[in-house]
Write a protein that holds these residues in place. Structure first.
Motif, mmCIF file in Angstrom:
data_model
loop_
_atom_site.group_PDB
_atom_site.id
_atom_site.type_symbol
_atom_site.label_atom_id
_atom_site.label_comp_id
_atom_site.label_asym_id
_atom_site.label_seq_id
_atom_site.Cartn_x
_atom_site.Cartn_y
_atom_site.Cartn_z
ATOM 1 N N SER A 26 0.813 -1.217 0.000
ATOM 2 C CA SER A 26 0.000 0.000 0.000
ATOM 3 C C SER A 26 0.847 1.269 0.000
ATOM 4 N N LEU A 42 -5.034 0.564 4.450
ATOM 5 C CA LEU A 42 -5.559 1.571 3.528
ATOM 6 C C LEU A 42 -6.207 2.738 4.274
ATOM 7 N N THR A 52 -4.637 -0.865 -6.892
ATOM 8 C CA THR A 52 -4.378 0.565 -6.703
ATOM 9 C C THR A 52 -3.340 1.068 -7.695
ATOM 10 N N LYS A 53 -2.255 0.324 -7.866
ATOM 11 C CA LYS A 53 -1.196 0.731 -8.799
ATOM 12 C C LYS A 53 -1.704 0.730 -10.233
ATOM 13 N N ILE A 96 -3.787 3.776 -10.850
ATOM 14 C CA ILE A 96 -2.940 4.977 -10.925
ATOM 15 C C ILE A 96 -2.134 4.996 -12.218
ATOM 16 N N LYS A 133 -3.838 9.303 -6.871
ATOM 17 C CA LYS A 133 -3.507 8.302 -5.857
ATOM 18 C C LYS A 133 -4.603 8.192 -4.798
ATOM 19 N N SER A 134 -5.121 9.328 -4.368
ATOM 20 C CA SER A 134 -6.134 9.312 -3.316
ATOM 21 C C SER A 134 -7.433 8.657 -3.797
ATOM 22 N N ALA A 151 -7.750 6.361 -6.286
ATOM 23 C CA ALA A 151 -7.494 4.931 -6.469
ATOM 24 C C ALA A 151 -7.480 4.202 -5.127
ATOM 25 N N THR A 152 -6.909 4.840 -4.121
ATOM 26 C CA THR A 152 -6.865 4.235 -2.786
ATOM 27 C C THR A 152 -8.277 4.096 -2.225
ATOM 28 N N SER A 154 -10.093 1.138 -3.811
ATOM 29 C CA SER A 154 -9.636 -0.119 -3.219
ATOM 30 C C SER A 154 -10.234 -0.321 -1.834
ATOM 31 N N TYR A 213 -14.584 7.474 -10.086
ATOM 32 C CA TYR A 213 -14.572 6.623 -8.893
ATOM 33 C C TYR A 213 -15.628 5.540 -8.979
ATOM 34 N N SER A 241 -14.438 -3.125 -9.871
ATOM 35 C CA SER A 241 -13.650 -3.780 -8.825
ATOM 36 C C SER A 241 -14.522 -4.705 -7.994
#
Length: 456
Positions: free
Chosen positions: A42, A176, A270-271, A274, A281-282, A284-285, A288, A339, A346
């Motif tokens: 993470s 996370l 997450t990667k 991104i 980044k925020s 995608a996090t 997840s 999002y 996902s």
């Protein structure tokens, strides 16, 4: 004869209380173990610069992913050593040892010097810590899978074992949640310079608390029964496992597709959002985090369903869905622009993966006798994870770096296809007896049912 005679009787209150304590203690410890394991992935996007110089961000992530994968190489060793210990000295002692090792490893990462402070020595400390974590987690899976399955009532083993992935996922969610909190309270520069150390320091503290908790657990009846047999000297040995080599190969084959799919849609997600979808980044996090929250809530329901209809239907549903659905889902995720679209895709993927994660611990434990159950679960599972689960993220990034990212989607589908063949051919393990007492109880129930039919 009354039909109630064929129904499982409720255990006495003290037995139910003991099972609840075992479930809580085993699950919380597992949560902290996997928090420490996954928090590396993470926070890699923030500490990659601290240990590896250069201007290519993908290359830096490849380096950190490589160390992440190397940790998996120690999982077979940990599975062998600690699986043997769990079969010979008890599940409780192995669980206590694994969390102690994880605490030390987390502390090492928290204090590791950066490249600017000590050159590549910091990366070496990072590597050593991951190797220790791999040793620990290799034994943790076996001990917790065996403990949670053995400590559950026979008709609730799917439900009980499902809490392994509930706790695994909650460990990831905890990491996370800390990451999201820090993203909103610290600047990117602060996170990259020193903030990334905080979750590892917390992990070391969490592990110490769990060490105290696990020392209060009671041993399972199945192990206590087996430990009373003083003539059994082969418990937990490779020789004893060799007698069940078919089951060991079966564990590797049924793990293959599940572990690749799990790491694709959890640690790598997450990667991927991104790097390929171009998300912040925020955001995608947060995708997840939300998807994994729903995923964790699904596990007990799927586990309970397997107690009613069997394990194979869920495993086959997972493998078919993953084989057919990986390419379109991953392709759509790569172009997700919001999002909500990323979250929906996902969740779709993780619902499919639930068919494997919710019951895989029970299935593996149900394949082996008590004297070699922990080792039988640990070693082949750890080998499969080292070869496929731990390398999933690295393989994905390698394909991306070489300009053939979509080849990884076919790779995931192919692994699921191998497991699908295994699920179709293997027997359903739901009714397996994990102890002599369960075998005798099953024989008595069968005799009673036969008598009832004769009378009727």
């Amino acid at each position: 004869m009354s039909s109630s005679a064929a129904l499982p009787q409720k255990p006495p209150a003290n037995s139910r209380g003991s099972r609840r304590l075992a479930l809580v203690g085993g699950s919380l410890g597992n949560l902290v173990e996997w928090y420490d394991w996954f928090v590396y992935a993470s926070f890699a996007i923030y500490f990659a610069d601290s240990f590896f110089p250069g201007d290519n961000p993908t290359t830096k992530l490849l380096n950190t992913a490589g160390i992440f994968a190397v940790g998996f190489l120690m999982r077979p060793v940990g599975g062998w050593i600690l699986g043997r210990a769990a079969d010979r000295h008890g599940r409780k002692s192995a669980l206590t040892l694994t969390v102690s090792m994880m605490s030390v490893a987390a502390l090492l990462i928290a204090v590791a010097p950066t490249y600017g402070q000590a050159g590549y020595f910091g990366a070496l400390v990072l590597l050593l810590a991951r190797l220790l974590q791999g040793l620990s987690i290799g034994g943790e899976y076996a001990a917790s899978a065996t403990y949670l399955t053995e400590a559950s009532a026979r008709d609730r083993r799917g439900l009980g074992s499902s809490f392994q992935y509930v706790s695994m996922t909650c460990g990831q969610l905890l990491g996370l949640a800390i990451l999201i909190t820090m993203q909103h309270t610290l600047s990117t520069d602060q996170l990259e310079s020193w903030g990334w150390r905080i979750p590892f320091a917390l992990g070391a503290v969490f592990a110490l608390v769990v060490f105290w908790l696990r020392r209060r657990l009671t041993e399972t009846d199945a192990f206590t029964e087996e430990a009373g047999d003083r003539t059994e000297s082969a418990r937990g040995t490779i020789k004893a496992l060799w007698e069940h080599r078919r089951e060991a190969v079966l564990v590797m084959a049924l793990t293959l597709g599940g572990t690749v799919a799990y790491y694709t849609y959890t640690t790598y997600l997450t990667k991927y959002l991104i790097g390929s979808a171009g998300m912040a980044k925020s955001t995608a996090t947060l995708v997840s985090f939300t998807a994994l929250t729903v995923f964790a809530l699904l596990q007990p329901f799927a586990g309970l369903l397997s107690d009613r209809i069997g394990r194979r239907p869920l495993l086959i549903t997972f493998a078919v869905g993953c084989t057919v659905g990986t390419y379109p889902i991953m392709t759509a995720l790569g172009s997700a622009s919001s999002y909500w679209s990323a979250l929906g895709l996902s969740l779709l993927a993780l619902v499919v993966v639930t068919g494997y994660t919710s019951i895989n611990a029970a299935v593996k434990a149900e394949l082996f006798p008590t004297r070699v159950r922990a080792l039988g679960v640990a070693l082949p599972y750890a080998v499969a994870n080292a070869l496929f689960g731990g390398t999933a993220e690295y393989v994905a990034l390698w394909f991306k770096n070489s300009g053939h990212e979509k080849m990884f989607f076919w790779y995931v589908s192919g692994c699921a296809l191998v497991s699908l063949v295994t699920y179709v051919l293997m027997p359903d393990t739901r009714n397996a007896a994990l102890s002599r007492a369960e075998a005798q109880e099953g024989a008595a129930s069968g005799a009673a049912a036969s008598s009832a039919e004769a009378v009727g």
